[in-house]
Scaffold this motif. Structure first.
Motif: not given
Length: 309
Positions: A172-182
């Motif tokens: 869940a943390v990885l997904l949130s970080q990915t969306l933030a970077a996108v």
């Protein structure tokens, strides 16, 4: 960013919660339709649907993404779609609806274990390390370029359910970080490389234990199918369910499938395999609840011909 969240089972709920916690605007949740649950077959919303209702997020229920579903997604006007174990294919015609596409959280280190049951297959095959990947969804099955990964060691006693629980939270943390970077415009997706392995959905038959196999292979299979679809054997013509087991390498004189009660007052129930014995922990005879294996074995009295098939 405006996010469409697509997911169905409980392992997807931590990702939904994390995105809300981190301030993403969840414009809608896409999940599978209500399904019958339990012996009374009561129609029940998916865990993701139930959580979305608690959060006050609009829910789109669909087992397949047809034209009507795509219209509903367009109406929500997401910038990106985040998908975690939705349980259905996203057609090519839907991939371009969000500006930033569909970003999938997958519970493996791609390209290893592409498919519906990556953790289960990793446990069954005795992988030392597993993890999670975020990648851009494309037409192929889990073939898209990868944004980020995380790794986690697999312990011999781990069941797939336990591993999924841990990965659902770290992922869940990885997904949130990915969306933030996108959203910030600084995410880079890299093409997958390495050996490809497939992880198709497990069937009930995948949980049927062959006691002629070595103890290590049997333990991995039992752990891999726990809790779903579940490990089982046959006893007296009926299905007999099994919980996780422990190795007893010092005991090698029990024939494959044969059950032996050992240890007196602190008794343990052992079962033979193609190598050494395994100690049963919890078992569920047909028509009964899960119970301690030693208590079940003591209840057999003087019977000496108990053999699993």
């Amino acid at each position: 960013m405006r996010v469409l969240f697509a997911g169905t089972p409980g392992v997807a709920v931590p990702s939904l919660d994390r995105l809300v916690q981190d301030g993403f605007e969840i414009v809608a949740v896409l999940t599978r339709e209500d399904a019958p649950v339990g012996r009374k077959r009561i129609m029940t919303p998916s865990p993701v649907a139930a959580r979305a209702v608690e959060l006050g997020v609009p829910v789109i229920r669909a087992n397949r993404i047809d034209q009507g579903t795509m219209d509903a997604i367009r109406a929500a006007a997401p910038d990106v779609a985040a998908i975690v174990a939705y349980g259905g294919l996203v057609p090519e015609t839907a991939l371009g609806i969000p500006e930033h596409g569909w970003i999938n959280l997958h519970f493996s280190l791609l390209p290893a274990w592409r498919g519906a049951a990556p953790v289960q297959h990793a446990v069954i095959h005795g992988d030392d390390v597993t993890g999670a990947s975020t990648f851009l969804l494309e037409k192929g099955l889990d073939t898209g370029p990868v944004y980020g990964t995380l790794t986690e060691a697999l312990r011999p006693e781990d069941t797939s359910g336990e591993v999924l629980e841990r990965l659902s939270r770290s992922g869940a943390v990885l997904l949130s970080q990915t969306l933030a970077a996108v959203g910030a415009g600084n995410a880079a997706a890299v093409a997958q490389s390495g050996d490809v392995s497939l992880a198709p959905k497990l069937s009930l038959e995948d949980g049927h234990i062959d006691w002629r196999q070595p103890a290590l292979a049997i333990r991995r299979r039992i752990n891999g199918v726990t809790p779903e679809p579940g490990a089982w054997t046959m006893l007296d013509g009926q299905r007999f369910k099994l919980g996780p087991v422990r190795p007893r390498p010092e005991t090698r004189d029990v024939p494959p499938g044969m059950v032996r009660l050992s240890g007196g007052s602190s008794a343990s129930a052992l079962v033979g395999t193609g190598s050494h014995a395994l100690e049963l922990d919890k078992v569920q005879p047909a028509g009964k609840k899960m119970m301690d294996a030693a208590d079940w074995a003591r209840g057999l009295g003087q019977r000496e011909d108990v053999r699993f098939e």
